[in-house]
Enzyme design. Structure first.
Site, PDB file in Angstrom:
ATOM      1  N   ASP A  99       0.888  -1.149   0.000  1.00 32.77           N
ATOM      2  CA  ASP A  99       0.000   0.000   0.000  1.00 32.77           C
ATOM      3  C   ASP A  99       0.938   1.214   0.000  1.00 32.77           C
ATOM      4  O   ASP A  99       2.068   1.110   0.482  1.00 32.77           O
ATOM      5  CB  ASP A  99      -0.880  -0.025   1.256  1.00 32.77           C
ATOM      6  CG  ASP A  99      -1.965   1.030   1.226  1.00 32.77           C
ATOM      7  OD1 ASP A  99      -2.583   1.208   0.166  1.00 32.77           O
ATOM      8  OD2 ASP A  99      -2.193   1.663   2.270  1.00 32.77           O
ATOM      9  N   GLY A 133      -4.931   4.613  -3.568  1.00 36.57           N
ATOM     10  CA  GLY A 133      -6.155   5.321  -3.943  1.00 36.57           C
ATOM     11  C   GLY A 133      -5.826   6.631  -4.641  1.00 36.57           C
ATOM     12  O   GLY A 133      -6.704   7.288  -5.195  1.00 36.57           O
ATOM     13  N   LYS A 193      -8.976  -2.960  -2.846  1.00 33.57           N
ATOM     14  CA  LYS A 193      -7.553  -3.297  -2.687  1.00 33.57           C
ATOM     15  C   LYS A 193      -7.311  -4.796  -2.572  1.00 33.57           C
ATOM     16  O   LYS A 193      -6.371  -5.324  -3.165  1.00 33.57           O
ATOM     17  CB  LYS A 193      -6.943  -2.530  -1.512  1.00 33.57           C
ATOM     18  CG  LYS A 193      -6.784  -1.056  -1.851  1.00 33.57           C
ATOM     19  CD  LYS A 193      -6.077  -0.261  -0.786  1.00 33.57           C
ATOM     20  CE  LYS A 193      -5.922   1.183  -1.255  1.00 33.57           C
ATOM     21  NZ  LYS A 193      -5.244   2.021  -0.282  1.00 33.57           N
TER      22      LYS A 193
END
Length: 192
Positions: free
Chosen positions: A2, A156, A183
């Site tokens: 991430d 994002g 995700k």
């Protein structure tokens, strides 16, 4: 990986405020900080902190609402105010002037995160924020690459931001504009 808070510090600072009405930058920040005062998001906190540093008072808000993966909404003095991504602005049908579009496109290409401030479906201005890449991320990616491991990043954030961070770190593949609930699907795709 991430991106925010993992590869980057997740500590944002205001890089630039651009107002549709020249000289109205303080007002743009005041509206952004007021609505974001009810949010825990790192971008929101950066706007609130910047307003506090500049001695800007926040305005009273009503009916605060999060819009997952896109931004926030509230009412200030009877006006509907949205703060968030370019896709949130698109959803609201709020368009920036050509002048702002050119400036924000250039900032986005530099890896800045762009938040649009919208009042009653009109763009008041934009706030460009920057996130700092963690030094340990550089080492981790380099070590994995030396081991022959391919790396991927999911975020994002907008395409330009994702591309910039991936390029800075030497990440093999990235996915941008991924909503939080999407995700895990990307992770399954990569596992496949």
């Amino acid at each position: 990986f991430d991106k925010t808070g993992t590869l980057t510090k997740g500590e944002f600072g205001i890089d630039r405020i651009i107002s549709e009405t020249p000289g109205n930058e303080i007002n743009v920040l005041q509206y952004a900080a007021s609505v974001n005062s009810h949010s825990e998001h790192p971008l929101a906190k950066a706007m609130v902190d910047e307003a506090r540093k500049k001695g800007i008072e926040t305005l009273e808000i009503k009916n605060f609402k999060r819009i997952p993966g896109k931004g926030v909404r509230a009412e200030i003095g009877g006006a509907e105010v949205f703060i968030g991504s370019a896709s949130l602005a698109e959803d609201q049908g709020a368009k920036s002037s050509d002048k702002i579009k050119v400036e924000t496109d250039a900032l986005a290409r530099q890896g800045k995160t762009i938040n649009v401030v919208i009042k009653n479906n009109k763009v008041m201005g934009v706030i460009a924020l920057a996130d700092v890449i963690r030094e340990e991320s550089r080492e981790a990616i380099k070590t994995l690459r030396n081991m022959g491991v391919k790396t991927a990043m999911i975020t994002g954030d907008a395409e330009d931001v994702a591309k910039w961070v991936a390029g800075e770190l030497g990440i093999d593949e990235y996915f941008a504009k991924v909503l939080p609930e999407q995700k895990s699907e990307k992770v399954k795709f990569l596992q496949g």
